[in-house]
Scaffold this active site. Sequence first.
Site, mmCIF file in Angstrom:
data_model
loop_
_atom_site.group_PDB
_atom_site.id
_atom_site.type_symbol
_atom_site.label_atom_id
_atom_site.label_comp_id
_atom_site.label_asym_id
_atom_site.label_seq_id
_atom_site.Cartn_x
_atom_site.Cartn_y
_atom_site.Cartn_z
ATOM 1 N N GLY A 1 33.193 39.401 48.254
ATOM 2 C CA GLY A 1 34.354 39.033 47.457
ATOM 3 C C GLY A 1 35.147 40.264 47.032
ATOM 4 O O GLY A 1 34.739 41.402 47.268
ATOM 5 N N ASP A 2 36.318 40.007 46.464
ATOM 6 C CA ASP A 2 37.185 41.079 45.931
ATOM 7 C C ASP A 2 37.625 42.072 46.999
ATOM 8 O O ASP A 2 37.811 43.261 46.725
ATOM 9 C CB ASP A 2 36.480 41.835 44.782
ATOM 10 N N LYS A 32 41.867 39.872 49.340
ATOM 11 C CA LYS A 32 42.393 38.676 50.032
ATOM 12 C C LYS A 32 43.713 38.223 49.423
ATOM 13 O O LYS A 32 44.593 37.775 50.130
ATOM 14 C CB LYS A 32 41.397 37.512 49.941
ATOM 15 N N GLY A 62 39.157 35.474 41.416
ATOM 16 C CA GLY A 62 40.293 36.139 40.791
ATOM 17 C C GLY A 62 41.077 36.856 41.872
ATOM 18 O O GLY A 62 40.536 37.702 42.568
ATOM 19 N N HIS A 63 42.324 36.462 42.055
ATOM 20 C CA HIS A 63 43.159 37.099 43.068
ATOM 21 C C HIS A 63 44.301 37.826 42.374
ATOM 22 O O HIS A 63 45.033 37.223 41.598
ATOM 23 C CB HIS A 63 43.715 36.058 44.047
ATOM 24 N N GLN A 74 35.828 34.156 47.116
ATOM 25 C CA GLN A 74 34.574 34.925 47.227
ATOM 26 C C GLN A 74 34.508 35.600 48.614
ATOM 27 O O GLN A 74 35.535 36.024 49.108
ATOM 28 C CB GLN A 74 33.332 34.053 46.957
ATOM 29 N N THR A 120 38.311 38.051 36.840
ATOM 30 C CA THR A 120 37.926 36.874 36.062
ATOM 31 C C THR A 120 37.120 37.257 34.826
ATOM 32 O O THR A 120 37.338 36.717 33.754
ATOM 33 C CB THR A 120 37.106 35.915 36.967
HETATM 34 P P1 IMP Z 1 29.308 31.814 40.285
HETATM 35 O O1 IMP Z 1 30.255 31.630 41.435
HETATM 36 O O2 IMP Z 1 30.013 31.913 38.956
HETATM 37 O O3 IMP Z 1 28.194 30.834 40.272
HETATM 38 O O4 IMP Z 1 28.606 33.252 40.479
HETATM 39 C C1 IMP Z 1 27.659 33.509 41.511
HETATM 40 C C2 IMP Z 1 27.818 34.928 42.027
HETATM 41 O O5 IMP Z 1 29.036 35.052 42.756
HETATM 42 C C3 IMP Z 1 27.879 35.999 40.929
HETATM 43 O O6 IMP Z 1 27.228 37.160 41.388
HETATM 44 C C4 IMP Z 1 29.367 36.244 40.774
HETATM 45 O O7 IMP Z 1 29.620 37.528 40.249
HETATM 46 C C5 IMP Z 1 29.806 36.112 42.216
HETATM 47 N N1 IMP Z 1 31.220 35.715 42.334
HETATM 48 C C6 IMP Z 1 31.752 34.518 42.116
HETATM 49 N N2 IMP Z 1 33.078 34.526 42.362
HETATM 50 C C7 IMP Z 1 33.379 35.770 42.761
HETATM 51 C C8 IMP Z 1 34.589 36.387 43.207
HETATM 52 O O8 IMP Z 1 35.673 35.786 43.284
HETATM 53 N N3 IMP Z 1 34.497 37.702 43.554
HETATM 54 C C9 IMP Z 1 33.321 38.379 43.521
HETATM 55 N N4 IMP Z 1 32.166 37.839 43.119
HETATM 56 C C10 IMP Z 1 32.193 36.541 42.753
#
Ligand code: IMP
Length: 409
Positions: free
Chosen positions: A11-12, A15, A39-40, A198, A278
């Site tokens: 992720g991050d 995108k 978070g975009h 993600q 986020t």
């Molecule tokens: P959840 O999606 O809140 O259940 O988090 C599960 C895992 O995914 C955690 O390690 C979060 O930090 C990671 N995660 C969720 N959404 C993002 C994203 O948009 N970017 C990076 N990591 C993410």
Amino acid sequence: MNVAVIGAQWGDEGKGKIVDYLATDAQIIVRFSGGANAGHTIVRGDEQFALHLVPSGVLYPDKRVILGTGMVIDPEALFAELGMLAERGIDWEGRVFISDRAHIVLPRYRELDKSMEAGRRRPIGTTGRGIGVAYAMKSSRDGMRLADLYDDERMENLEPGDVEFIKAWRDRLSPLSVDLTSFLAAHRNTYSLFEGAQGALLDLDSGTYPFVSSGMSGAGGAASQGGIGPRRLDKVLGVFKAYSTRVGNGPFPTEFDPDSQSGLCQFIRDTGREYGVTTGRPRRCGYLDLVALRYACLANSIDSLVLTHLDVYDTLETFEACVAYKIRGKLVEHFPASVRDLSDAEPVLRTFRGWKRSLKEVREYDELPREARDYVNFIEEYTETAIDIVSVGYDRRDTIVRKSPWTRY
Ligand code: IMP
């Protein structure tokens, strides 16, 4: 033509910027998975927008954007975001739609998410947005979709607080609801982008389970959860950074020691603005992991890669990238499923020379310094995948296109 854009790391990867850039030529942008955990960030001149649920294309006045079937939607977060957009002069009415098969995140899911995390011996580090709970409710067939908002029988399964919540939001949600498959079939001859959230390594099935999110963030999700079938997907783009980052817990073989004397972790974090959009959490940073990237390419049939944040390395004399792992003394060249193996993996690093000049103004690939092109070539050879776009800054203009993403492979 249908093009999917997914993150090829954790992720991050940038995108948001890339989808925003590609959206210039697309008519429809569908986000296919995740929820308000994403978070975009999109930078437009002096303005910056942070979006969590609404697809990035919303900033163009003529694009239609759809929150897809694979998404889990928190109505409070959605309407706060739409309100923010309206306040900042983005007229979204009549252009933002939600798949009627998408699921709703109820307020108690957020509480449950936090209490489950608190009870875990090894917490995942979730964003606390109720995402995992919403997907669990979906899988156990206890979820509520947009299509169910006026279905009294389905409501009987809910707790009184849930019903109150649904009733408070349904009249605002339902005008946005569309049958995504019919909508896309009716717009078959357009350019459509399928935007992932993600990244491939946070995908429930192919990611570093259990340290993953709960949605389908890989390319497979673009088809099944984006409202089209897999054979209608013409191309998959994978976005990755010149280095790696990760938020939350879980294995990360190339991670820098945040306390090391080299100060590399803090340098990358500050130069690359590596703080969560986020949650505001500082991201864990490390060198590029090519073993993981190659795996992401294979697991998602990535046709073409997009390299971002290359400019973050502008001032470095040298830097490294991981080309294999040593796991308990054994050389491993594939990305293991076992979290234990990944946690024990020591990266085998290859050194690259830095270019020691700013890439900010570079617009043509041939104008990149030789050292930067050497890095790009090595990644292409290692992953057997072409890098067609290179991003050298936050602004939409800071983008080098070697081959149009709308070209079929
Ligand atoms: P959840 O999606 O809140 O259940 O988090 C599960 C895992 O995914 C955690 O390690 C979060 O930090 C990671 N995660 C969720 N959404 C993002 C994203 O948009 N970017 C990076 N990591 C993410």
